[in-house]
Structures are given as structure tokens and as C-alpha cells.
Motif scaffolding. Structure first.
Motif, PDB file in Angstrom:
ATOM      1  N   SER A 193       0.818  -1.215   0.000  1.00  0.00           N
ATOM      2  CA  SER A 193       0.000   0.000   0.000  1.00  0.00           C
ATOM      3  C   SER A 193       0.852   1.267   0.000  1.00  0.00           C
ATOM      4  O   SER A 193       0.607   2.207   0.763  1.00  0.00           O
ATOM      5  N   TYR A 194       1.887   1.278  -0.800  1.00  0.00           N
ATOM      6  CA  TYR A 194       2.596   2.502  -1.159  1.00  0.00           C
ATOM      7  C   TYR A 194       3.187   2.277  -2.545  1.00  0.00           C
ATOM      8  O   TYR A 194       3.245   1.151  -3.040  1.00  0.00           O
ATOM      9  N   GLY A 195       3.615   3.355  -3.185  1.00  0.00           N
ATOM     10  CA  GLY A 195       3.929   3.298  -4.595  1.00  0.00           C
ATOM     11  C   GLY A 195       5.279   2.718  -4.952  1.00  0.00           C
ATOM     12  O   GLY A 195       6.138   2.463  -4.098  1.00  0.00           O
ATOM     13  N   TYR A 196       5.459   2.531  -6.240  1.00  0.00           N
ATOM     14  CA  TYR A 196       6.673   1.954  -6.811  1.00  0.00           C
ATOM     15  C   TYR A 196       7.926   2.712  -6.395  1.00  0.00           C
ATOM     16  O   TYR A 196       8.935   2.104  -6.021  1.00  0.00           O
ATOM     17  N   HIS A 311       0.160   2.265  -4.944  1.00  0.00           N
ATOM     18  CA  HIS A 311       0.122   0.807  -4.856  1.00  0.00           C
ATOM     19  C   HIS A 311       1.239   0.194  -5.703  1.00  0.00           C
ATOM     20  O   HIS A 311       1.509   0.653  -6.821  1.00  0.00           O
ATOM     21  N   SER A 312       1.862  -0.838  -5.161  1.00  0.00           N
ATOM     22  CA  SER A 312       2.915  -1.553  -5.876  1.00  0.00           C
ATOM     23  C   SER A 312       2.840  -3.023  -5.505  1.00  0.00           C
ATOM     24  O   SER A 312       2.044  -3.434  -4.655  1.00  0.00           O
ATOM     25  N   ARG A 313       3.671  -3.805  -6.145  1.00  0.00           N
ATOM     26  CA  ARG A 313       3.723  -5.248  -5.862  1.00  0.00           C
ATOM     27  C   ARG A 313       5.182  -5.669  -5.861  1.00  0.00           C
ATOM     28  O   ARG A 313       5.977  -5.203  -6.680  1.00  0.00           O
ATOM     29  N   ILE A 314       5.557  -6.540  -4.937  1.00  0.00           N
ATOM     30  CA  ILE A 314       6.926  -7.020  -4.871  1.00  0.00           C
ATOM     31  C   ILE A 314       6.964  -8.530  -5.031  1.00  0.00           C
ATOM     32  O   ILE A 314       6.125  -9.248  -4.469  1.00  0.00           O
ATOM     33  N   ILE A 315       7.904  -8.999  -5.841  1.00  0.00           N
ATOM     34  CA  ILE A 315       8.244 -10.415  -5.931  1.00  0.00           C
ATOM     35  C   ILE A 315       9.652 -10.548  -5.372  1.00  0.00           C
ATOM     36  O   ILE A 315      10.573  -9.885  -5.853  1.00  0.00           O
ATOM     37  N   PHE A 316       9.808 -11.353  -4.348  1.00  0.00           N
ATOM     38  CA  PHE A 316      11.101 -11.467  -3.671  1.00  0.00           C
ATOM     39  C   PHE A 316      11.582 -12.904  -3.663  1.00  0.00           C
ATOM     40  O   PHE A 316      10.804 -13.840  -3.477  1.00  0.00           O
ATOM     41  N   ALA A 317      12.880 -13.079  -3.880  1.00  0.00           N
ATOM     42  CA  ALA A 317      13.516 -14.394  -3.766  1.00  0.00           C
ATOM     43  C   ALA A 317      14.923 -14.184  -3.230  1.00  0.00           C
ATOM     44  O   ALA A 317      15.535 -13.125  -3.446  1.00  0.00           O
ATOM     45  N   SER A 318      15.447 -15.177  -2.542  1.00  0.00           N
ATOM     46  CA  SER A 318      16.814 -15.095  -2.013  1.00  0.00           C
ATOM     47  C   SER A 318      17.584 -16.367  -2.348  1.00  0.00           C
ATOM     48  O   SER A 318      17.825 -17.200  -1.478  1.00  0.00           O
ATOM     49  N   SER A 345       6.454  -4.380   9.026  1.00  0.00           N
ATOM     50  CA  SER A 345       7.058  -3.570  10.078  1.00  0.00           C
ATOM     51  C   SER A 345       7.411  -2.156   9.637  1.00  0.00           C
ATOM     52  O   SER A 345       7.605  -1.283  10.479  1.00  0.00           O
ATOM     53  N   ASP A 346       7.534  -1.901   8.333  1.00  0.00           N
ATOM     54  CA  ASP A 346       7.750  -0.511   7.901  1.00  0.00           C
ATOM     55  C   ASP A 346       6.708  -0.044   6.885  1.00  0.00           C
ATOM     56  O   ASP A 346       6.858   1.010   6.281  1.00  0.00           O
ATOM     57  N   LEU A 347       5.645  -0.816   6.708  1.00  0.00           N
ATOM     58  CA  LEU A 347       4.640  -0.468   5.707  1.00  0.00           C
ATOM     59  C   LEU A 347       3.936   0.845   6.049  1.00  0.00           C
ATOM     60  O   LEU A 347       3.784   1.718   5.191  1.00  0.00           O
ATOM     61  N   TYR A 348       3.536   1.000   7.306  1.00  0.00           N
ATOM     62  CA  TYR A 348       2.833   2.227   7.682  1.00  0.00           C
ATOM     63  C   TYR A 348       3.753   3.442   7.572  1.00  0.00           C
ATOM     64  O   TYR A 348       3.333   4.521   7.122  1.00  0.00           O
ATOM     65  N   LEU A 349       5.010   3.287   7.971  1.00  0.00           N
ATOM     66  CA  LEU A 349       5.972   4.381   7.879  1.00  0.00           C
ATOM     67  C   LEU A 349       6.071   4.897   6.446  1.00  0.00           C
ATOM     68  O   LEU A 349       6.041   6.107   6.186  1.00  0.00           O
ATOM     69  N   LEU A 350       6.194   3.981   5.515  1.00  0.00           N
ATOM     70  CA  LEU A 350       6.383   4.365   4.118  1.00  0.00           C
ATOM     71  C   LEU A 350       5.096   4.885   3.495  1.00  0.00           C
ATOM     72  O   LEU A 350       5.131   5.746   2.614  1.00  0.00           O
ATOM     73  N   HIS A 351       3.966   4.353   3.940  1.00  0.00           N
ATOM     74  CA  HIS A 351       2.687   4.857   3.451  1.00  0.00           C
ATOM     75  C   HIS A 351       2.531   6.342   3.794  1.00  0.00           C
ATOM     76  O   HIS A 351       2.115   7.146   2.964  1.00  0.00           O
ATOM     77  N   VAL A 352       2.887   6.702   5.037  1.00  0.00           N
ATOM     78  CA  VAL A 352       2.800   8.099   5.468  1.00  0.00           C
ATOM     79  C   VAL A 352       3.873   8.933   4.776  1.00  0.00           C
ATOM     80  O   VAL A 352       3.615  10.056   4.321  1.00  0.00           O
ATOM     81  N   GLU A 353       5.092   8.396   4.695  1.00  0.00           N
ATOM     82  CA  GLU A 353       6.184   9.120   4.058  1.00  0.00           C
ATOM     83  C   GLU A 353       5.853   9.474   2.609  1.00  0.00           C
ATOM     84  O   GLU A 353       6.164  10.579   2.134  1.00  0.00           O
ATOM     85  N   THR A 407      -5.834   7.220   3.042  1.00  0.00           N
ATOM     86  CA  THR A 407      -5.289   6.226   3.968  1.00  0.00           C
ATOM     87  C   THR A 407      -6.423   5.433   4.610  1.00  0.00           C
ATOM     88  O   THR A 407      -7.295   6.026   5.259  1.00  0.00           O
ATOM     89  N   PRO A 408      -6.434   4.114   4.450  1.00  0.00           N
ATOM     90  CA  PRO A 408      -7.504   3.300   5.041  1.00  0.00           C
ATOM     91  C   PRO A 408      -7.229   3.050   6.523  1.00  0.00           C
ATOM     92  O   PRO A 408      -6.164   3.400   7.040  1.00  0.00           O
ATOM     93  N   PRO A 409      -8.151   2.435   7.249  1.00  0.00           N
ATOM     94  CA  PRO A 409      -7.884   2.036   8.637  1.00  0.00           C
ATOM     95  C   PRO A 409      -6.646   1.142   8.698  1.00  0.00           C
ATOM     96  O   PRO A 409      -6.334   0.427   7.742  1.00  0.00           O
ATOM     97  N   ARG A 410      -5.947   1.198   9.822  1.00  0.00           N
ATOM     98  CA  ARG A 410      -4.674   0.483   9.965  1.00  0.00           C
ATOM     99  C   ARG A 410      -4.812  -1.013   9.669  1.00  0.00           C
ATOM    100  O   ARG A 410      -3.951  -1.608   9.020  1.00  0.00           O
ATOM    101  N   GLU A 411      -5.877  -1.624  10.145  1.00  0.00           N
ATOM    102  CA  GLU A 411      -6.072  -3.054   9.924  1.00  0.00           C
ATOM    103  C   GLU A 411      -6.218  -3.377   8.451  1.00  0.00           C
ATOM    104  O   GLU A 411      -5.728  -4.399   7.963  1.00  0.00           O
ATOM    105  N   GLN A 412      -6.872  -2.493   7.707  1.00  0.00           N
ATOM    106  CA  GLN A 412      -7.000  -2.701   6.263  1.00  0.00           C
ATOM    107  C   GLN A 412      -5.684  -2.414   5.549  1.00  0.00           C
ATOM    108  O   GLN A 412      -5.317  -3.112   4.595  1.00  0.00           O
ATOM    109  N   LEU A 413      -4.950  -1.413   6.030  1.00  0.00           N
ATOM    110  CA  LEU A 413      -3.668  -1.060   5.423  1.00  0.00           C
ATOM    111  C   LEU A 413      -2.665  -2.200   5.550  1.00  0.00           C
ATOM    112  O   LEU A 413      -1.897  -2.480   4.627  1.00  0.00           O
ATOM    113  N   LEU A 414      -2.670  -2.884   6.702  1.00  0.00           N
ATOM    114  CA  LEU A 414      -1.721  -3.965   6.957  1.00  0.00           C
ATOM    115  C   LEU A 414      -2.317  -5.342   6.672  1.00  0.00           C
ATOM    116  O   LEU A 414      -1.768  -6.355   7.121  1.00  0.00           O
TER     117      LEU A 414
END
Length: 500
Positions: A193-196, A311-318, A345-353, A407-414
Motif C-alpha cells: 500500500s505505497y507506490g513503486y 500501490h505496488s507489488r513485490i516479488i522477492f527471492a533469495s 514492520s515498515d509499511l505504515y511508515l512508508l505509506h505516510v512518508e 489512507t484506510p484504517p490500519r487493519e485494512q492497510l496492513l
């Protein structure tokens, strides 16, 4: 937003090979001189999903670059197809349809059927003895070029027939370790729930890990002799070695970082010998310097997808070539629990930023943000790339008015269920299985208590009666714990930094 021609001094910590000052970085003269080097957002491959999370039995709806597409398996051609998610009849979403018995994509609204080339093969409402209206070009669905590379489905966001065979001349960025059988890999996909721009920037920033992800990720101090704070923060020596329209590269200690626009960012680490040299490039070619002795190698591969503003989407592999047994033994969904916690753990921070940076404007980023240390070198380089070559932001081609969603309610954001669980084959299966187990435990606790209550006095000994009551109680407690576990790990986990 201030004029792009405004002169200002950029305070960065970039390698000497890249200028740290730019008095007129975006003036008219520079724009004209770099006309041939402008980044074309719609002349690139974009990832959609790893194929391990695509079901061949049904169509999937996805949004990429503001384009709604439907992904489905054409069993006749044995290929994944990517088409515009709208039926040419009345614009109903084809992703809500089904795959019929002949392997065609069927619109669920009126039953129109399409093959993998987008040709309409059947219109139920057309008279059988009438003109073949289904053969009209207006009855065809729009098809995009697509390919599978590194076990990920990619598409080209231009349906013009000129690009039908674009894969033969230009391919997506290729990372050989993702196809190397000696490397383990586990994909995770998450809608964010934050941009590219913020997603890329955050992944390029190693300095935030000890703080945003404190208590989740343990980052060793390596050989640093500088006294760290409680969280382990320390100076980072990051050097940007290349910045042009096609790539950003940087060195950080034993690691190398590479950004191949627009979507691929990866960090490469080698231990126990001379480092090899791996590079992902848009043409799909790879250069690797062989090493005389076997090395331990690991990569962090982030594939970042612009979805829509905010809005963005991440595909992660290690992938790694050591301790590969873990991926074979531990279920994939177990890995995803920890990876989702990191993302949360940092989604809300970046959404606000993101909303604060939106007010500043992309071309004022360098002037507004104070970035005096080398820890921010790659982030600064990305912002320079974005402003100099790519227009300062994703080109949405006028699809949006420029505003970010509220910004949606926190529960919906996360929320994890709709942003990950429902789209992940592994987590979705685990979610259904654990829910079924919860129901079984509840029924078992009630059933055992029923047996105790129905048993006549003297039929059960005191020991047996207490044993059954204990079993019923344990089943009830286990079901309640399991309910909390399911909700916390598959729906919503509120990460509170204040108590870390």
C-alpha cells in the motif's frame, strides 16, 4: 511544485565517479541533450507473477502499470496468455470468467469464448445459420506479448502487432541463479500500500533495517569497529559505480547492488574466495567471471512492479548455493510468515512518508531531503535516475489525476489476506488446512465434553472422567490459540515499534 529549471545544490554521498552536484540538472538544455536517453516506461517488460502462484484451472486478474490484465493458461498452445481484462462485448472483466472444456477463455457475463490469440471463437447469442459475427475484428480480445523467464510471467504493455515477437529482440532482465539447480529459491509475492518509487527506494536503503525491522532481522556488525547503538546502526560505505539510463550499480563491502530499470533490483554476495561477477541486463545476456574455487553465493532479488499511484507489488527471492536443504524441508508458507512480518514492520511508515513526499514533489526531493552520509548513496542515485531519465515518476499515461488514494484504517492497510494469502498457493493451502484443524479441535472439545456429560454415574472412573475433561480443555485452548495464530499470520499483524 517548484519549476524544474530551479537551480539548487544537491547534498549527496555518491561515489566520485558520479557527480555529487548538479547546478541545473533538469533545465531545458539538459533535457534536449539527453533526448535519446530518455527511459520509455512502455518499452519494457513487466513481471506479473511467479508461475508457482498461478492456477492453470482459472483466469487471474492483475493490475500492472495501471493496466488491468487477465492471465490464463492456454492448454491448446501450452502457454500462459496475458490479455486485456475486458470483454469486447460489454467490457465485463474476463478475469471473472472460466476456462471452458475446449480450453478457451469464457466471459462469465454472456459466454463469449476466446482463444490464446484473442480471436472470438463462439458467441452463444449469434444465430447458427446467420453471418459469422464472431470473426469480426471488433469481437477480438486484446492480447499482450508475454513470456516466462526465471519462472516468472512477464508481459509487454503494448498490444500493437509490431511488438508481437518482441521477445526475440529484447528480453526481460535475467538472473541466472534463479534458474541454477544448485541454488535454492523461494518466491513470495505481496501487494503493497505505497507506490513503486517508495518501494524501490526502501529496498535500496540498508540503513533502515536495524531500526524499522528491529527484533525481526538480525544484522551482524561484520568487522565494523565503530561503536553501534542498541539497534546496531553504524556507518555504511556505499559507493555508486555506474548510473545511466539502463542501470545503477553500487558496491557495499563484500556485496554488489544492481538496479536494472524499471523493476529489478538485486544484491549479490560471495564468501570464501574471489568474487564472481554477475549482472542482469535487459537483453537477457549474462556475464560471469569464473572462479577457481567454489564460493558461497547468495542474492537478494527484489522485483518491483508499479501497480497504480500509491500501490505496488513485490516479488522477492533469495537464491543461495548453501544450506539449500532448508527450502526442501521447511514448507514455503513458513518462510512467508517471517517475510510478511518484515514487510509489515515498515509499511505504515512508508505509506505516510509517500504522502509527505508527494507534497514536496519528485523534482524537489534532493533539495528537501537531507542525505549527507554514504548510507543513502544508492537512494540518491535512484532519485537522480528517476528525475533525469524517467520523468520524475511512473508514466501512467493520464489514467489517474495524480492524487494518492486515502489512507484506510490500519487493519485494512496492513491486511495480509487480500494482499498475499489469497494469491499464494502455499499460504492459501496452509490457511485452509489450519482453519479446518481449528474446526476439528472445536468439535473434538465439544464432543468429548458431551461424552462425559452423557456417561452414566459409575460408567467412567474418576481418573477417566478427569482425563477426558482435560483433553476437552486442551482441544479448546489449542483451537483458540490456533485461531489467534491464523488471524495474526494470515490476516493482520500490528507491528508496534514503541515496544521494541
Amino acid at each position: 511544485m517548484q519549476s524544474q529549471n530551479a537551480k539548487f545544490k544537491v547534498f549527496t554521498a555518491i561515489s566520485p565517479s558520479v557527480s555529487t552536484e548538479s547546478e541545473t540538472p533538469f533545465d531545458e538544455k539538459t533535457e534536449n541533450e539527453n533526448q535519446e536517453e530518455k527511459f520509455e516506461w512502455y518499452a519494457e517488460w513487466y513481471p506479473i507473477m511467479p508461475i508457482c502462484d498461478l492456477d492453470k484451472r482459472r483466469p487471474h486478474g492483475k493490475k500492472v502499470m495501471g493496466i488491468d490484465v487477465v492471465v490464463w493458461w492456454d492448454k491448446n498452445e501450452k502457454e500462459w496468455k496475458v490479455m486485456d481484462d475486458s470483454c469486447p462485448h460489454r467490457y465485463a472483466p474476463l478475469s471473472e470468467g472460466r476456462i471452458d472444456q475446449w480450453g478457451r477463455l469464457q466471459c462469465v457475463y454472456h459466454g463469449w469464448c476466446f482463444n490464446g490469440a484473442g480471436d472470438c471463437k463462439f458467441i452463444p447469442q449469434a444465430p447458427r445459420d446467420g453471418p459469422p459475427v464472431h470473426t469480426s475484428k471488433r469481437a477480438c480480445a486484446t492480447v499482450y506479448p508475454s513470456c516466462v523467464q526465471n519462472d516468472i510471467l512477464w508481459f509487454w504493455p503494448n498490444s500493437d502487432p509490431l511488438y508481437k515477437d518482441i521477445y526475440l529482440t529484447k528480453r526481460p532482465p535475467y538472473i541466472p541463479e534463479l534458474d541454477d539447480s544448485s541454488f535454492s529459491k523461494t518466491f513470495i509475492v505481496r501487494d503493497i500500500s505505497y507506490g513503486y518509487e517508495l518501494l524501490i527506494e526502501n529496498l535500496m536503503d540498508p540503513a533502515h533495517v536495524q531500526y524499522s525491522h528491529y527484533g525481526i532481522m538480525n544484522v551482524p556488525n561484520c568487522l565494523c569497529t565503530v561503536k553501534a547503538d542498541r539497534e546496531g546502526g553504524r556507518p555504511l560505505d556505499i559507493t555508486v559505480t555506474k548510473l545511466d539510463v539502463n542501470v545503477i550499480t553500487a558496491n557495499q563491502g563484500p556485496g554488489r547492488n544492481t538496479f536494472v530499470p524499471p523493476c529489478v533490483y538485486y544484491s549479490y554476495f560471495a564468501f570464501g574466495g574471489p568474487q564472481g561477477k554477475t549482472s542482469a541486463v535487459s537483453s537477457g545476456t549474462v556475464q560471469e567471471k569464473p572462479s577457481a574455487e567454489k564460493q558461497k553465493k547468495a542474492l537478494l532479488v527484489f522485483i518491483c512492479i508499479p501497480v497504480s499511484p500509491g500501490h505496488s507489488r513485490i516479488i522477492f527471492a533469495s537464491p543461495r548455493n548453501f544450506a539449500t536443504w532448508a527450502d526442501r524441508i521447511i514448507p514455503r508458507w513458513i518462510f512467508h510468515l517471517g517475510q510478511n512480518l518484515i514487510l509489515d514492520s515498515d509499511l505504515y511508515l512508508l505509506h505516510v512518508e509517500e504522502r509527505k513526499l508527494k507534497e514536496i514533489g519528485s523534482y524537489n526531493w534532493h533539495k528537501a531531503c537531507y542525505v549527507p552520509t554514504k548510507a543513502d548513496a544508492i537512494v540518491v542515485a535512484f532519485r537522480r535516475w528517476l528525475n533525469k531519465y524517467a520523468g520524475g515518476q511512473v508514466d501512467w499515461r493520464g489514467k489517474y489525476n495524480g492524487d494518492l488514494p486515502p489512507t484506510p484504517p490500519r487493519e485494512q492497510l496492513l491486511d495480509r489476506y487480500w494482499t498475499h494469502t489469497v494469491n499464494c498457493t502455499s499460504c492459501n493451502l496452509a490457511y485452509k488446512g489450519l482453519n479446518a484443524l481449528e474446526v476439528v479441535l472445536q468439535i473434538a472439545s465439544i464432543g468429548v465434553l458431551g461424552i462425559v456429560a452423557a456417561a452414566k454415574q459409575g460408567t467412567l472412573s474418576v481418573v477417566a472422567r478427569y482425563s477426558l475433561v482435560t483433553i476437552a480443555l486442551l482441544c479448546f485452548v489449542a483451537s483458540r490459540w490456533l485461531s489467534h495464530f491464523i488471524y495474526k499470520n494470515f490476516h493482520f499483524h500490528d507491528y508496534d515499534h514503541a515496544f521494541r
